[in-house]
Design a protein around this motif. Structure first.
Motif, PDB file in Angstrom:
ATOM      1  N   GLU A  36       3.613 -17.427 -42.042  1.00 10.53           N
ATOM      2  CA  GLU A  36       3.479 -16.160 -41.316  1.00 10.53           C
ATOM      3  C   GLU A  36       3.057 -16.358 -39.862  1.00 10.53           C
ATOM      4  O   GLU A  36       2.681 -15.398 -39.188  1.00 10.53           O
ATOM      5  N   LYS A  37       3.093 -17.612 -39.390  1.00 10.98           N
ATOM      6  CA  LYS A  37       2.805 -17.948 -37.986  1.00 10.98           C
ATOM      7  C   LYS A  37       1.424 -17.438 -37.542  1.00 10.98           C
ATOM      8  O   LYS A  37       1.242 -16.949 -36.426  1.00 10.98           O
ATOM      9  N   TYR A  38       0.478 -17.563 -38.440  1.00 10.19           N
ATOM     10  CA  TYR A  38      -0.867 -17.060 -38.166  1.00 10.19           C
ATOM     11  C   TYR A  38      -1.510 -17.803 -36.994  1.00 10.19           C
ATOM     12  O   TYR A  38      -2.118 -17.187 -36.101  1.00 10.19           O
ATOM     13  N   ASP A  39      -1.397 -19.146 -36.980  1.00  6.71           N
ATOM     14  CA  ASP A  39      -2.024 -19.942 -35.916  1.00  6.71           C
ATOM     15  C   ASP A  39      -1.426 -19.602 -34.551  1.00  6.71           C
ATOM     16  O   ASP A  39      -2.145 -19.536 -33.547  1.00  6.71           O
ATOM     17  N   THR A  40      -0.122 -19.387 -34.530  1.00  6.50           N
ATOM     18  CA  THR A  40       0.548 -19.027 -33.275  1.00  6.50           C
ATOM     19  C   THR A  40      -0.022 -17.731 -32.718  1.00  6.50           C
ATOM     20  O   THR A  40      -0.278 -17.608 -31.512  1.00  6.50           O
ATOM     21  N   LEU A  41      -0.217 -16.758 -33.610  1.00  4.03           N
ATOM     22  CA  LEU A  41      -0.733 -15.450 -33.191  1.00  4.03           C
ATOM     23  C   LEU A  41      -2.162 -15.563 -32.665  1.00  4.03           C
ATOM     24  O   LEU A  41      -2.508 -14.966 -31.632  1.00  4.03           O
ATOM     25  N   VAL A  42      -2.987 -16.335 -33.365  1.00  3.60           N
ATOM     26  CA  VAL A  42      -4.378 -16.517 -32.930  1.00  3.60           C
ATOM     27  C   VAL A  42      -4.419 -17.174 -31.552  1.00  3.60           C
ATOM     28  O   VAL A  42      -5.183 -16.759 -30.665  1.00  3.60           O
ATOM     29  N   PHE A  43      -3.596 -18.196 -31.363  1.00  6.33           N
ATOM     30  CA  PHE A  43      -3.560 -18.870 -30.067  1.00  6.33           C
ATOM     31  C   PHE A  43      -3.067 -17.925 -28.972  1.00  6.33           C
ATOM     32  O   PHE A  43      -3.635 -17.876 -27.876  1.00  6.33           O
ATOM     33  N   LYS A  44      -2.032 -17.148 -29.275  1.00  5.29           N
ATOM     34  CA  LYS A  44      -1.486 -16.184 -28.308  1.00  5.29           C
ATOM     35  C   LYS A  44      -2.553 -15.189 -27.876  1.00  5.29           C
ATOM     36  O   LYS A  44      -2.668 -14.854 -26.675  1.00  5.29           O
ATOM     37  N   ASN A  45      -3.352 -14.707 -28.823  1.00  6.32           N
ATOM     38  CA  ASN A  45      -4.420 -13.760 -28.494  1.00  6.32           C
ATOM     39  C   ASN A  45      -5.455 -14.391 -27.568  1.00  6.32           C
ATOM     40  O   ASN A  45      -5.984 -13.738 -26.658  1.00  6.32           O
ATOM     41  N   ASN A  46      -5.755 -15.677 -27.794  1.00  9.59           N
ATOM     42  CA  ASN A  46      -6.731 -16.356 -26.943  1.00  9.59           C
ATOM     43  C   ASN A  46      -6.185 -16.617 -25.545  1.00  9.59           C
ATOM     44  O   ASN A  46      -6.935 -16.586 -24.565  1.00  9.59           O
ATOM     45  N   GLU A 109     -12.813 -20.268 -30.492  1.00  7.05           N
ATOM     46  CA  GLU A 109     -13.688 -20.104 -29.328  1.00  7.05           C
ATOM     47  C   GLU A 109     -12.880 -20.244 -28.047  1.00  7.05           C
ATOM     48  O   GLU A 109     -11.960 -21.048 -27.956  1.00  7.05           O
ATOM     49  N   ILE A 110     -13.249 -19.448 -27.053  1.00  8.39           N
ATOM     50  CA  ILE A 110     -12.619 -19.553 -25.732  1.00  8.39           C
ATOM     51  C   ILE A 110     -13.711 -19.488 -24.672  1.00  8.39           C
ATOM     52  O   ILE A 110     -14.670 -18.726 -24.799  1.00  8.39           O
ATOM     53  N   LEU A 111     -13.570 -20.321 -23.648  1.00  6.15           N
ATOM     54  CA  LEU A 111     -14.511 -20.285 -22.537  1.00  6.15           C
ATOM     55  C   LEU A 111     -13.735 -20.476 -21.243  1.00  6.15           C
ATOM     56  O   LEU A 111     -12.930 -21.397 -21.115  1.00  6.15           O
ATOM     57  N   VAL A 112     -13.989 -19.587 -20.288  1.00  7.31           N
ATOM     58  CA  VAL A 112     -13.447 -19.734 -18.936  1.00  7.31           C
ATOM     59  C   VAL A 112     -14.637 -20.000 -18.032  1.00  7.31           C
ATOM     60  O   VAL A 112     -15.524 -19.151 -17.887  1.00  7.31           O
ATOM     61  N   ASN A 113     -14.677 -21.189 -17.429  1.00 11.31           N
ATOM     62  CA  ASN A 113     -15.860 -21.607 -16.690  1.00 11.31           C
ATOM     63  C   ASN A 113     -15.444 -22.553 -15.579  1.00 11.31           C
ATOM     64  O   ASN A 113     -14.247 -22.772 -15.342  1.00 11.31           O
ATOM     65  N   SER A 114     -16.440 -23.177 -14.942  1.00 10.14           N
ATOM     66  CA  SER A 114     -16.143 -24.148 -13.874  1.00 10.14           C
ATOM     67  C   SER A 114     -15.918 -25.547 -14.421  1.00 10.14           C
ATOM     68  O   SER A 114     -15.602 -26.461 -13.669  1.00 10.14           O
ATOM     69  N   SER A 115     -16.108 -25.720 -15.729  1.00 14.51           N
ATOM     70  CA  SER A 115     -15.848 -27.006 -16.387  1.00 14.51           C
ATOM     71  C   SER A 115     -15.397 -26.713 -17.818  1.00 14.51           C
ATOM     72  O   SER A 115     -15.498 -25.583 -18.296  1.00 14.51           O
ATOM     73  N   PHE A 116     -14.897 -27.732 -18.504  1.00 12.35           N
ATOM     74  CA  PHE A 116     -14.387 -27.540 -19.862  1.00 12.35           C
ATOM     75  C   PHE A 116     -15.519 -27.604 -20.895  1.00 12.35           C
ATOM     76  O   PHE A 116     -16.499 -28.333 -20.715  1.00 12.35           O
ATOM     77  N   LEU A 117     -15.359 -26.843 -21.971  1.00 14.61           N
ATOM     78  CA  LEU A 117     -16.271 -26.882 -23.103  1.00 14.61           C
ATOM     79  C   LEU A 117     -15.820 -28.011 -24.027  1.00 14.61           C
ATOM     80  O   LEU A 117     -14.744 -27.954 -24.623  1.00 14.61           O
ATOM     81  N   LEU A 118     -16.651 -29.050 -24.166  1.00 15.44           N
ATOM     82  CA  LEU A 118     -16.243 -30.249 -24.905  1.00 15.44           C
ATOM     83  C   LEU A 118     -17.041 -30.472 -26.196  1.00 15.44           C
ATOM     84  O   LEU A 118     -16.702 -31.351 -26.980  1.00 15.44           O
TER      85      LEU A 118
END
Length: 390
Positions: A36-46, A109-118
């Motif tokens: 059902e392409k669930y992962d694709t949809l979740v990624f698209k939303n992020n 999880e999603i983060l928009v910042n001045s560096s990457f969340l690692l």
């Protein structure tokens, strides 16, 4: 399986920009979620969330479209989404795009910042505790290599696939004929006679088994084990394990084993069984570091106070950093003024200070241990063992 090297980690950690997008999602390799392409949809939303956050930060919409173009292209790649592991990490910025399929499940999880969340990729950076698994029966011989994340079968061309590879049916028939005629023991008798603790009175079947096991032992030693110090777990019936241990000179056969007939067991089921058996082995490195922490807790070489741990990590004082899984401490740290601010809730320009401490510790040659809450020192989110006193 994706393995993130220290050089790759340092590349991600060193990248600084106004808009660094980190996206983590759990993924699936089969089942309804794939169909059902669930992962694709979740990624698209992020990706859409990232777009909104970047624009709200004042980034030019045309620049945002350019930054996110590789992610948008990824959404359309059906083949990619049909070949997932347990987690996905994607890092985007201007003229920067990296992704990793992870052998561990991550929290969305999603983060928009001045560096990457690692922080979520740290388990893939941790020491990989390798092991071998040998599945033995009269009709099957399979050899696997694994670690705390997954296991794969190693194809060794010279390895017998069963006893019949070593002792052909025709030879057994001839042996039985000779026995019935009162003839000498025939081929294979010397194998049994040389086996420690047994005389030449071994049955034909035992002699065939020993001949087969000697071939397995010799092949594995020649092709793989001669220069290894990796635990070897045996999966077989009791007498098969006992015989193998007596024949083999490999010094790293594990104390634990899987007892029974596993010739028809699938790889995933085998892996779950052996991983449970090896849990103490996987945890030993962190346990040793924790023991060291507690042994020095009275010597001012330890701290579990975030306001002390984070600056110490930034100034290369931390030897071992202990971090509670899935935790975030939001705020900022000004290295020039040695000034730290911690907020209960994330503020617009905050960064994750746990992430900062992890990055700095690894960049400065320290070790990081991700622990469950009950294993953390002093019931803290972070703790550190120092190279020298604060």
């Amino acid at each position: 399986m994706e393995v993130i090297s220290k050089d790759e980690f340092k590349e991600l950690a060193s990248y600084q920009a106004d808009g660094c997008v980190s996206i983590y999602i759990p993924t699936h390799s089969s089942g309804m979620e794939v169909n059902e392409k669930y992962d694709t949809l979740v990624f698209k939303n992020n990706v859409q969330k990232a777009k909104t956050q970047l624009i709200n930060k004042g980034v030019d919409p045309r620049k945002v479209e350019s930054m996110l173009a590789p992610a948008v292209e990824l959404i359309r790649d059906e083949e990619f989404w049909n070949k997932q592991s347990r987690g996905l990490a994607v890092f985007l910025s201007e003229n920067f795009f990296k992704l990793y399929k992870l052998p561990v499940t991550v929290k969305e999880e999603i983060l928009v910042n001045s560096s990457f969340l690692l922080t979520p990729i740290l388990p893939v950076m941790e020491r990989r505790h390798r092991f071998y698994l040998l599945v033995l029966s009269k009709h099957a011989c399979k050899f696997y290599e694994g670690d705390q994340f997954e296991m794969r079968k190693l194809e060794i061309e010279e390895l017998p696939t069963g006893m019949d590879d070593v002792v052909p049916f025709e030879l057994k028939e001839a042996r039985q004929t000779h026995r019935r005629a009162g003839a000498a023991a025939g081929p294979g008798a010397t194998v049994g006679a040389n086996f420690h603790g047994h005389g030449s009175g071994l049955s034909d079947e035992d002699e065939y088994l020993l001949q087969y096991l000697k071939e397995v032992v010799q092949t594995l030693w020649t092709e793989v084990l001669h220069n290894q110090q990796v635990p070897l777990v045996l999966a077989s019936v009791d007498y098969g394990i006992a015989y193998y241990k007596q024949i083999s000179n490999y010094k790293h056969i594990a104390d634990v084993n899987l007892t029974g007939n596993f010739e028809h067991e699938d790889r995933n089921s085998l892996y779950m069984k052996v991983r449970e058996k090896l849990t103490p082995y996987f945890r030993q490195y962190s346990n040793d570091a924790l023991k060291n922490y507690y042994n020095h807790s009275a010597k001012e070489l330890t701290t579990s106070i975030p306001e002390e741990v984070i600056p110490a990590a930034c100034f290369a004082q931390v030897s071992d950093l202990f971090v509670q899984k899935d935790q975030r401490i939001w705020g900022s740290f000004d290295e020039a003024n040695n000034s730290i601010t911690i907020n209960e809730e994330k503020q617009p320009d905050d960064e994750c200070l746990i992430n900062k401490a992890i990055v700095k510790t690894i960049m400065n040659g320290g070790e990081v241990h991700m622990l469950d809450k009950e294993k953390m020192p002093a019931d803290s989110q972070v703790a550190a063992f120092m190279r020298y006193s604060l």
